[in-house]
Structures are given as C-alpha cells and as structure tokens.
Motif scaffolding. Sequence first.
Motif, PDB file in Angstrom:
ATOM      1  N   GLN A 171       0.783  -1.309  -0.121  1.00  0.00           N
ATOM      2  CA  GLN A 171      -0.229  -0.110  -0.022  1.00  0.00           C
ATOM      3  C   GLN A 171       1.103   1.268   0.009  1.00  0.00           C
ATOM      4  OE1 GLN A 171      -2.724  -0.896   3.005  1.00  0.00           O
ATOM      5  NE2 GLN A 171      -3.918  -1.275   2.689  1.00  0.00           N
ATOM      6  N   GLY A 216       2.242   1.977  -3.038  1.00  0.00           N
ATOM      7  CA  GLY A 216       1.361   2.353  -4.233  1.00  0.00           C
ATOM      8  C   GLY A 216       1.092   0.998  -5.019  1.00  0.00           C
ATOM      9  N   LYS A 218      -4.784  -1.871  -3.370  1.00  0.00           N
ATOM     10  CA  LYS A 218      -5.298  -0.371  -2.730  1.00  0.00           C
ATOM     11  C   LYS A 218      -5.177  -0.132  -1.983  1.00  0.00           C
ATOM     12  CE  LYS A 218      -8.051  -2.598  -5.859  1.00  0.00           C
ATOM     13  NZ  LYS A 218      -9.561  -3.168  -6.227  1.00  0.00           N
ATOM     14  N   ALA A 264      -3.904  -2.362  -7.073  1.00  0.00           N
ATOM     15  CA  ALA A 264      -4.511  -0.848  -7.153  1.00  0.00           C
ATOM     16  C   ALA A 264      -4.271  -1.212  -8.755  1.00  0.00           C
ATOM     17  CB  ALA A 264      -3.253  -0.423  -7.009  1.00  0.00           C
TER      18      ALA A 264
END
Length: 198
Positions: free
Chosen positions: A143, A146, A149, A198
């Motif tokens: 996270q 990046g 999510k 993500a």
Amino acid sequence: MSKAERTRQFIIEQTAPVFNKQGYAGTSLNDLTAATGLTKGAIYGNFENKEEVALAAFEHNLAFVFNGLRASAPKTAPAREKLLAVPRFYRQVYAELQARGGCPILNTAVEVDDAPASPLRRRVQETLRGWHGNLVHVIEAGQQAGDLKPEADATRYATVLMALIEGGVLLAKATENPQALYTVLDHLEQLIETELVA
C-alpha cells in the motif's frame, strides 16, 4: 556438527513425518524407536521427553513450509508478486506436503486446540501470529509503495488469506481431492488481483 548434534538432527528428521501423520498423542515411544532405529535411551539421551522431540519435529516440518514460502518470491519483489507466490507455492508442493502428512500447522492446531497449557499449542499460536503479521506487513508495504489498494484492511485480508489456504488444505485432505485446494487457490489469486492490487 558434533556427533551429538548429528544424532539429534537425525532423530528430528526421522520422527518429523511420524508426528505430522500420527500427532503427538498418537505417536508412542515405540514409534520413535522404530522410525530412528535407535533405543529409547539414545532418544532420551538427546531429548528430555517426547514433548521436546515433538516440538523439534514441528519446527522441522514448519521449516519445509516457511522456507518454501520465503523462496517463492524474492524479498525485493513487489507486494502483488509476494502475495501471488503464496497460492502458487501451495499448488506446487501440495503432493509433497501430503506425502509428509499434510500441513503441520493445521495438523498440530487441530490436535492441541483443547490443550491450553500445551507448549505445542503455544508454538502453533506463535506461528499463526507470525504468519499473519508477515502478511499484514507485505500488504501494508504494498500500500505504501502504491501497488495495493490503500483502502484495503491489511489485517482482515491477512486473516482471509490464511483461512482460505488452511481451509483448502483441510478440504483437500479430508476429501482426498486436491481439486478442492486448487479451487480455493484459484479464488485466492482472483481475490488478490481484484480486491488488493491497485
């Protein structure tokens, strides 16, 4: 290694599959002597009691799983790859894991779940906490980088990942159908890709 260390290691290696298949309660001293070809005196000359042998055997069996998991993705790999390496590892080693008696965490946890004072139970709990903590760390690091999510609850997903894996192993072993595990692993990979990446 000294002769005593080699003997101790030999005892651990020979008794580890016995404990994993038969459990602590189901493994007798005669089973240990049969597995090692050593006398009772030789075994207890290297270990204080059966429980100490069982703990060492559990660590040996555990090392097969965790060393394999660590080797399945480089430390520098992105979080997505580290997470996907988990189901990939279980898919690749399931047959060998079964030949060794199944997942040592699952086997031991089921046997000692009603024995609160058991050192084996405490060790299983430590193992599960450590595994969970490692997964949380991987998710949180992903996270921050990046890759995963930011809104995903790392603690929740770590619990779900562990439960799916252990549940899949249990179903596959109980039904003698590895497809049960493979179905769970397929779902786990989909979950990682759709809910975490993500």
